[in-house]
Design an enzyme around this catalytic site. Structure first.
Site, PDB file in Angstrom:
ATOM      1  N   ASP A 106       0.985  -1.252   0.171  1.00  0.00           N
ATOM      2  CA  ASP A 106       0.000  -0.099  -0.048  1.00  0.00           C
ATOM      3  C   ASP A 106       0.962   1.525   0.151  1.00  0.00           C
ATOM      4  O   ASP A 106       2.182   1.090   0.295  1.00  0.00           O
ATOM      5  CB  ASP A 106      -0.598  -0.036   1.217  1.00  0.00           C
ATOM      6  CG  ASP A 106      -1.941  -1.272   1.288  1.00  0.00           C
ATOM      7  OD1 ASP A 106      -1.945  -1.644   0.331  1.00  0.00           O
ATOM      8  OD2 ASP A 106      -2.123  -1.553   2.474  1.00  0.00           O
TER       9      ASP A 106
HETATM   10  N1  URA Z   1      -1.245  -6.135   3.793  1.00  0.00           N
HETATM   11  C1  URA Z   1      -1.756  -4.704   4.036  1.00  0.00           C
HETATM   12  O1  URA Z   1      -2.742  -4.524   4.446  1.00  0.00           O
HETATM   13  N2  URA Z   1      -0.948  -3.705   3.408  1.00  0.00           N
HETATM   14  C2  URA Z   1       0.138  -3.895   2.576  1.00  0.00           C
HETATM   15  O2  URA Z   1       0.727  -3.147   1.845  1.00  0.00           O
HETATM   16  C3  URA Z   1       0.628  -5.352   2.540  1.00  0.00           C
HETATM   17  C4  URA Z   1       0.026  -6.239   3.183  1.00  0.00           C
END
Ligand code: URA
Length: 243
Positions: A106
Site C-alpha cells: 500500500d
Molecule cells: N497487507 C496490507 O494490508 N497492506 C500491505 O501493504 C501489505 C499487506
C-alpha cells in the site's frame, strides 16, 4: 544458440544507456573474444562469446532482481497519472523500462519490495498457490497478546468476503494503547494485514514488510535505497516457487 545485438547486451548488463554504449563501441573500447568490435549491431552468442569493455569482462544477466526498501508515499505501480510510483527510484537504470514490482505494498506501507523483469518469478511469488510467506512488522492499536491468536496458525480467519490462509502473529511489545507485532501471512491479497488486524480489533498504525520467503530486508538499506539480490537469495527464492 542465443544471439543478441552487442549494444543491447551492454545496456542490458547495466554498462550504460543504448546511446552511451554505442559511443563506447564506436571508440573501440569493446571487444568480443579479444577482438575490438566497432559495429553496434554485431551479434553476440550468449553461450560462447566473451565480451569486454576496456578489458573488463561483462557479465550478461538474463534477468534483474532488486531488493528495494520502499518508503511511505509511493504507490506500487509502474505508472500513475497523479501519484508518485516506486518505479521513480529506478529510472536511471538502463534496463528500467523492463522492470516491475513483485506484488503490491500500500502507499503507506514501507519495506521490502522485490523489483524484477522476470515475469514468471513475479507471478509465482505473488500467487497464493505457492504459499510463500510474507512477514511484516506492524504497530497496531491496543494491547495484544500472542496466546489469543494461536488458533489462526491452524485456521486462518474469515473476513467479509474471503477466508485467509493460516497466519502467525508474534508479539514484540504490548503496552496499553499500542502493540508491536510481527505477522506472517501466506498470500498477497489486497490490504490483507490491515483487514486481518481490523477484524481482530487492532487496527494497523504502521506497516513494514521485512521478509518475502527466504529474502529478508537488508538492514543496511535505507528507506528509498535498493541493491541487487545476491545469487544465493535469487536461488532460494526460485527454489521456493519451483523454478
Ligand atoms: N497487507 C496490507 O494490508 N497492506 C500491505 O501493504 C501489505 C499487506
Amino acid at each position: 544458440m542465443k544471439r543478441i545485438r552487442l549494444d543491447r547486451l551492454l545496456s542490458n548488463a547495466g554498462i550504460g544507456s543504448r546511446k552511451e554504449v554505442r559511443l563506447l563501441i564506436k571508440e573501440g573500447r569493446v571487444s568480443v573474444n579479444n577482438i575490438p568490435v566497432k559495429n553496434s549491431s554485431f551479434q553476440v552468442d550468449l553461450e560462447k562469446d566473451a565480451v569486454c569493455v576496456d578489458g573488463e569482462s561483462v557479465l550478461f544477466k538474463k534477468n534483474h532482481y532488486l531488493m528495494f526498501n520502499k518508503p511511505s508515499g509511493y504507490i506500487t505501480a509502474t505508472e500513475d497519472k497523479y501519484l508518485p510510483t516506486v518505479m521513480e527510484f529506478f529510472s536511471s537504470l538502463p534496463f528500467y523500462k523492463k522492470l516491475f514490482p513483485v506484488g503490491r505494498l500500500d502507499i503507506d506501507t514501507e519495506g521490502l519490495l522485490i523489483i524484477t523483469d522476470d515475469g514468471t518469478l513475479a507471478h509465482r511469488v505473488s500467487h497464493p498457490k505457492w504459499e510463500l510467506e510474507k512477514e511484516y512488522y506492524a504497530v497496531v492499536k491496543g494491547n495484544i497478546k500472542d496466546t489469543d491468536y494461536a488458533r489462526y496458525q491452524q485456521e486462518g480467519i474469515k473476513l467479509k468476503d474471503y477466508k485467509t490462509k493460516p497466519f502467525k502473529i508474534k508479539v514484540i511489545s504490548a503496552s496499553g494503547k499500542k502493540s508491536e507485532i510481527t505477522i506472517t501471512v501466506k498470500e498477497g491479497k489486497y490490504h490483507i494485514v490491515k483487514r486481518i488486524m481490523e477484524k481482530l480489533g487492532h487496527s494497523v498504525l504502521y506497516l513494514k514488510r521485512i521478509r518475502v520467503g527466504s529474502v529478508k530486508l537488508d538492514k543496511n538499506l535505507l528507506s528509498g535505497e535498493f541493491r541487487e539480490l545476491t545469487d544465493k537469495e535469487i536461488k532460494q527464492l526460485k527454489q521456493a516457487v519451483n523454478l
